[in-house]
Design a protein around this motif. Structure first.
Motif, short mmCIF file in Angstrom:
data_model
loop_
_atom_site.label_atom_id
_atom_site.label_comp_id
_atom_site.label_asym_id
_atom_site.label_seq_id
_atom_site.Cartn_x
_atom_site.Cartn_y
_atom_site.Cartn_z
N HIS A 197 0.99 -1.30 0.03
CA HIS A 197 0.17 0.03 -0.01
C HIS A 197 0.94 1.36 -0.02
CE1 HIS A 197 -3.46 -2.63 0.47
NE2 HIS A 197 -3.04 -2.75 1.64
N ALA A 198 1.75 1.30 -1.05
CA ALA A 198 2.73 2.46 -0.99
C ALA A 198 2.02 3.74 -1.39
CB ALA A 198 3.81 2.05 -2.19
N ASP A 199 0.80 3.54 -1.72
CA ASP A 199 0.13 5.02 -2.27
C ASP A 199 -1.06 5.41 -1.20
OD1 ASP A 199 -1.51 2.57 -2.69
OD2 ASP A 199 -2.56 3.60 -4.37
N ALA A 200 -0.96 4.65 0.01
CA ALA A 200 -1.67 5.06 1.05
C ALA A 200 -1.82 6.28 1.45
CB ALA A 200 -1.52 3.88 2.06
N GLU A 201 -2.72 6.82 2.08
CA GLU A 201 -2.83 8.37 2.29
C GLU A 201 -2.86 8.50 4.09
OE1 GLU A 201 -4.74 11.55 0.12
OE2 GLU A 201 -5.79 9.90 -0.81
N ARG A 202 -2.32 9.41 4.60
CA ARG A 202 -2.18 9.36 5.99
C ARG A 202 -3.37 10.26 6.65
NH1 ARG A 202 1.70 8.50 9.89
NH2 ARG A 202 1.84 6.73 8.74
N ALA A 203 -4.04 9.79 7.71
CA ALA A 203 -5.18 10.26 8.20
C ALA A 203 -5.33 10.32 9.75
CB ALA A 203 -6.44 9.72 7.45
N MET A 204 -6.06 11.00 10.26
CA MET A 204 -6.37 10.87 11.88
C MET A 204 -7.48 10.51 12.27
SD MET A 204 -6.08 14.20 14.66
CE MET A 204 -6.84 14.16 16.22
N VAL A 205 -7.77 9.66 13.07
CA VAL A 205 -9.15 9.19 13.48
C VAL A 205 -9.65 10.15 14.41
CG1 VAL A 205 -10.41 7.22 14.55
CG2 VAL A 205 -8.51 6.44 13.02
N THR A 206 -10.77 10.59 14.19
CA THR A 206 -11.52 11.48 15.11
C THR A 206 -12.81 11.07 15.75
OG1 THR A 206 -12.87 12.33 13.33
CG2 THR A 206 -10.65 13.59 13.73
N GLY A 207 -13.23 9.84 15.31
CA GLY A 207 -14.44 9.14 15.90
C GLY A 207 -14.91 7.74 15.56
N VAL A 208 -15.22 7.03 16.31
CA VAL A 208 -15.73 5.69 16.14
C VAL A 208 -17.20 5.68 16.37
CG1 VAL A 208 -15.10 3.39 16.64
CG2 VAL A 208 -13.33 4.84 16.82
N ASP A 209 -17.62 4.77 15.36
CA ASP A 209 -19.40 4.67 15.48
C ASP A 209 -19.57 3.22 14.90
OD1 ASP A 209 -22.15 4.76 16.32
OD2 ASP A 209 -22.36 6.31 14.75
#
Length: 361
Positions: free
Chosen positions: A30-42
């Protein structure tokens, strides 16, 4: 009439049976994966912020990839995404990796529960929201939260609310010696005319950091969050007049960005969590608590006998000798307060502390 066709081996096709081709253990990188931050879980869906604080920041909804197994994803986690990360309505991206966590805040249901529950990842400090009255403060709960913060490598901040109802001096005196910063707030007025005094000091203590807020229901945690993040609209509730306890209003943890003020060094985030009534410490090693008290850890290493528990009834504990060797009364009082504070946290972890109670008046 045409002649009958003669068949041979070339006309026979044999379908390979299941399992004849071994499944590969290789997974895409997954070399093309983008970084993200988790802000919530539902309910198995994750609210994420792609390229957080970057030029292409956008919100999206994600699910966890199967290869992650039962590994838990929590607010504050930095994750790698593949698939449709546009955030358009109806799209769903996949979380394929969880980045290494700087800090992990855990708790157990009680001090004997072997199952650790990860609450938040990558927070810098734990904000323990405590009401000075209505409901009454519970010092054992505060001690447990401080112990969990130190074990996780986080700073501890004590946010005292409802100072218009009670004097905060005793709690400030109790926690300042163990390095806990204390911020006091009080409310004036009601409804739309309500003003929270001390909010600027709280904002300054949170600036440029990721802070997770914990506390009993009814202590004013959601009220503070709504004041810091006006668009949050976190539900608030009153305290039950019979039980003296608050009612759960926040049902899930959520990360919210606080608007920057002049002089803020970097983005400020708060992670609001549901109200808790217990904070188990089965996951905390007692030796880790001592490391949070730098000078005490050195004294213990130099003077305590092997196997010393450092508890108040421990024979020949070097901490007592260190207090007795003070140069004057002022130094002795300061050292004794430091040792007493450590032993209070140790007793809380070992389950030998008294039940939750408000500080004596």
């Amino acid at each position: 009439m045409s002649p009958r066709r003669q068949y041979d081996e070339s006309d026979v096709r044999i379908r390979p049976g299941k399992g004849s081709r071994p499944r590969t253990k290789q997974r895409p990188d997954h070399a093309d994966a983008e970084r993200a931050m988790v802000t919530g879980v539902d309910r198995g869906r994750y609210a994420v912020l792609v390229d957080p604080d970057g030029p292409h920041e956008r919100r999206a909804t994600a699910m966890k990839a199967r290869e992650l197994g039962r590994e838990r994803v929590v607010p504050g986690d930095l994750v790698d995404l593949v698939g449709d990360t546009s955030g358009d309505e109806g799209t769903l991206t996949r979380i394929v990796r969880i980045a290494e966590r700087r800090t992990v805040l855990r708790r157990t249901a009680d001090d004997t529960d072997p199952i650790e529950r990860v609450i938040v990842a990558n927070a810098d400090q734990l904000v323990i929201v405590t009401a000075l009255a209505d409901p009454e403060p519970r010092t054992r709960m505060i001690d447990r939260c401080v112990a969990a913060a130190y074990d996780a490598g986080m700073d501890a901040l004590l946010a005292l609310t409802k100072a218009d109802l009670a004097d905060p001096a005793e709690l400030v005196q109790m926690y300042a010696p163990i390095g806990v910063r204390v911020v006091v707030t009080r409310t004036e007025g009601s409804g739309d005319d309500r003003t929270i005094h001390g909010l600027d000091e709280l904002h300054a203590a949170l600036a440029g950091r990721t802070s997770v807020l914990v506390g009993h229901s009814g202590v004013g945690k959601s009220t503070l969050v709504n004041a810091l993040v006006p668009d949050a609209r976190r539900a608030t509730g009153a305290v039950n007049v019979v039980t003296g306890r608050g009612r759960h209003t926040s049902t899930s943890a959520i990360a919210l960005r606080v608007d920057a003020l002049d002089g803020d060094a970097g983005p400020t985030w708060v992670i609001d969590t549901p109200g808790v009534r217990s904070f188990g410490l089965a996951h905390v090693e007692p030796d880790h608590l001592l490391q949070a008290f730098g000078e005490l850890a050195q004294v213990a290493a130099d003077t305590c006998p092997r196997g010393c528990t450092h508890a108040a009834d421990a024979p020949d504990c070097g901490l007592d000798e260190w207090v007795a060797a003070s140069a004057d009364d002022t130094e002795r009082d300061a050292r004794a307060a430091r040792v007493d504070s450590f032993r209070r946290l140790l007793a809380s972890r070992l389950g030998t502390a008294d039940a939750d109670s408000a500080p004596a008046s």
